[in-house]
Design an enzyme around this catalytic site. Structure first.
Site: not given
Ligand code: XMP
Length: 516
Positions: A57, A84-85, A171, A173, A230, A372
């Site tokens: 964050g 992180c945060y 991070h 990710e 979708d 998606k």
């Protein structure tokens, strides 16, 4: 209520990467849900919880606007990974010390692994990670040890193996962290002991059950098909749940691509046997667009016309109290985001989802929790036509935002033909793999050319061919010269009214993908 699925709670502490964490967790075959800190405890109680990830964050743990995270999250007895945060908050809450720093550390950093265990299970030596932080942990809470460090960050990975609490300062990710996906898998499989067996089949079954439960044994659903992926997958799920109590409406607004209506009718009416009504509304849309050149005004008129047409049509199904929609998870998260003010309106997007509240119908949104790529996998699992599944994203306002200037029936026809050549040549050459979108744009420019021995003075079109992961950013793509030559030769040779083809080499940002 559908029974909860075993999974991970991701607490959104305001990072721009939170959705990416959820995607990585899902890619590792694990169910995950994102919730803001204020709802995290309630969500944890409702889920069959196997672990928690606290996102990064922008705040400092010392700042006044620091998100308030319930400390009870650390006492639920499930593993926690702070990123992180999230790591700084966890360490400080458990009695450690976080030091504010004047400068942010940003970018790729070499990290040395000291203990290849826990979230670092099986990872040894040096590895590159992506850092983006100001503060960092200086003193660890009791019970914690350091698992990895970098030159600037003495506690890059920390953990308390007994309590199964881990923190990473970087991070994992993002793809810049070389072995980030392995680290997240280590957390899920080794620390949380999850099986990683969540797949398209489970997702489909879960959503079909949920729709059947929501709609009940007699309820009827009306759903607007757009021709895109979708709404198509949403329709298939609803059909599996309630059969012919689903009524699909497809609005032909006159702004569709070549053969689009036929493909939709064949896939849904003939192959899937759905109750599909096609509304021929081209005249209504084109009438409302006559003389309009301002892009936002065009979008607004199309949006309003769509609502009028859909409302008229839906009202014919008197017994239908439910409205099916293909809303995706990113749209849902955006609207409940814990942080971040309103972003500037670049374009007023319009989807079949953009219907007003006063329809007084209850929403059925079977894709509300999916990304998606998961939607495509579920669609394939349920046997949806590949031609529908692999469609390029197509904007709700259709060709109108690719016709710069006034939209007339003739200009629609010109663009439709040129666009068909672009799409079919690229697909025939197999060059569409890796492309996000590839289409033609009709410009409000005429130029002089020479055809045979005669002078021509006709319209120009642009080729827009881009690569992108999610449409938020994009790079233009340079196709093989022969292929470009074939496309341009065919457009100029076959489309009467276009005598020049140009190539759009603008990335997003600063350009957008569509021209209007
Ligand atoms: P832009 O032009 O904003 O487009 O870079 C980003 C992505 O969104 C699609 N797009 C739309 N999709 N309704 C939609 O459903 C819209 O009004 C709309 N406008 C743009 C665009 O095709 C690209 O993939």
């Amino acid at each position: 209520m559908t029974s909860p699925t075993r999974g991970i709670l991701i607490v959104d502490l305001g990072a721009q990467y939170t959705q990416l964490i959820a995607r990585r967790v899902r890619e590792a075959g694990t169910w995950s849900e994102i919730h803001p800190p204020g709802r995290a405890l309630e969500a944890a109680r409702q889920m069959d919880l196997s672990g928690i990830i606290l996102s990064g964050g922008p705040a400092s743990v010392y700042s006044e606007d620091a998100p308030e995270v319930p400390p009870q999250l650390l006492e639920l007895g499930v593993p926690v990974l702070g990123i992180c945060y999230g790591m700084q908050w966890m360490c400080r809450t458990l009695g450690g010390k976080v030091t504010p720093s004047a400068e942010r550390e940003y970018g790729k950093t070499e990290m040395t692994i000291l203990r290849p265990e826990g979230v670092l299970m099986g990872i040894t030596g040096e590895t590159t990670v992506w850092m983006s932080h100001g503060d960092q942990v200086e003193k660890l809470p009791d019970g914690f040890t350091t698992y990895a460090r970098s030159a600037t960050c003495p506690h890059a990975v920390v953990g308390d193996a007994a309590r199964r609490l881990f923190g990473v300062q970087f991070h994992p990710e993002v793809s810049h962290t070389e072995r980030g996906a392995e680290m997240l898998r280590a957390f899920l499989y080794t620390v949380c002991e999850l099986p990683g067996d969540w797949d398209a089949g489970n997702i489909a079954e879960r959503e079909i059950r949920a729709v059947a439960e929501q709609v009940g044994p007699e309820g009827e659903v009306v759903l607007g098909l757009s021709g895109g992926v979708d709404s198509a997958v949403a329709a298939v799920i609803v059909q599996r749940a309630i059969g012919d109590r689903l009524h699909c409406i497809f609005v032909d607004n006159g702004l569709l691509r070549k053969n689009e209506r036929e493909v939709v009718e064949e896939a849904f009416r003939e192959h899937l046997g759905m109750d599909l009504t096609t509304v021929d509304a081209a005249d209504r849309f084109l009438g409302r667009l006559a003389g309009v050149t301002d892009p936002e005004e065009k979008r607004k008129r199309i949006g309003h016309t769509f609502i009028d047409v859909f409302r008229d049509e839906a009202s014919r199904f008197e017994r239908a109290r439910f409205l099916g929609q293909g809303t995706l998870y990113p749209d849902v998260i955006e609207s409940v985001a814990a942080h971040g003010g309103s972003t500037a309106v670049i374009k007023s997007h319009h989807n079949v989802g953009g219907l007003p509240d006063d329809l007084e119908m209850e929403l059925v949104e079977p894709l509300r929790e999916l990304f998606k790529d998961e939607v495509r996998r579920v669609g394939r699992h349920l046997g949806l036509d590949e031609r529908v599944l692999m469609r390029q994203p197509f904007p709700g306002p259709g060709l109108a935002v690719r016709i710069v200037g006034e939209v007339t029936p003739r200009r629609c026809e010109l663009l439709r033909e040129a666009d068909h050549i672009v799409t079919s040549e690229i697909q025939a050459a197999g060059a569409h793999e890796g492309l996000w979108q590839y289409f033609a744009v009709l410009l409000p420019v005429k130029s002089v050319g020479v055809m045979g021995d005669a002078r021509s003075y006709e319209d120009a079109c642009a080729l827009r061919i881009v690569e992108s992961d999610d449409g938020m950013t994009a790079d233009w793509s340079y196709l093989d010269r022969d292929l470009l030559q074939r496309i341009s030769g065919r457009i100029v040779g076959e489309v009467r009214g276009i005598n020049r083809v140009v190539l759009d080499i603008t990335s997003k940002p600063p350009g957008t993908i569509e021209w209007e």
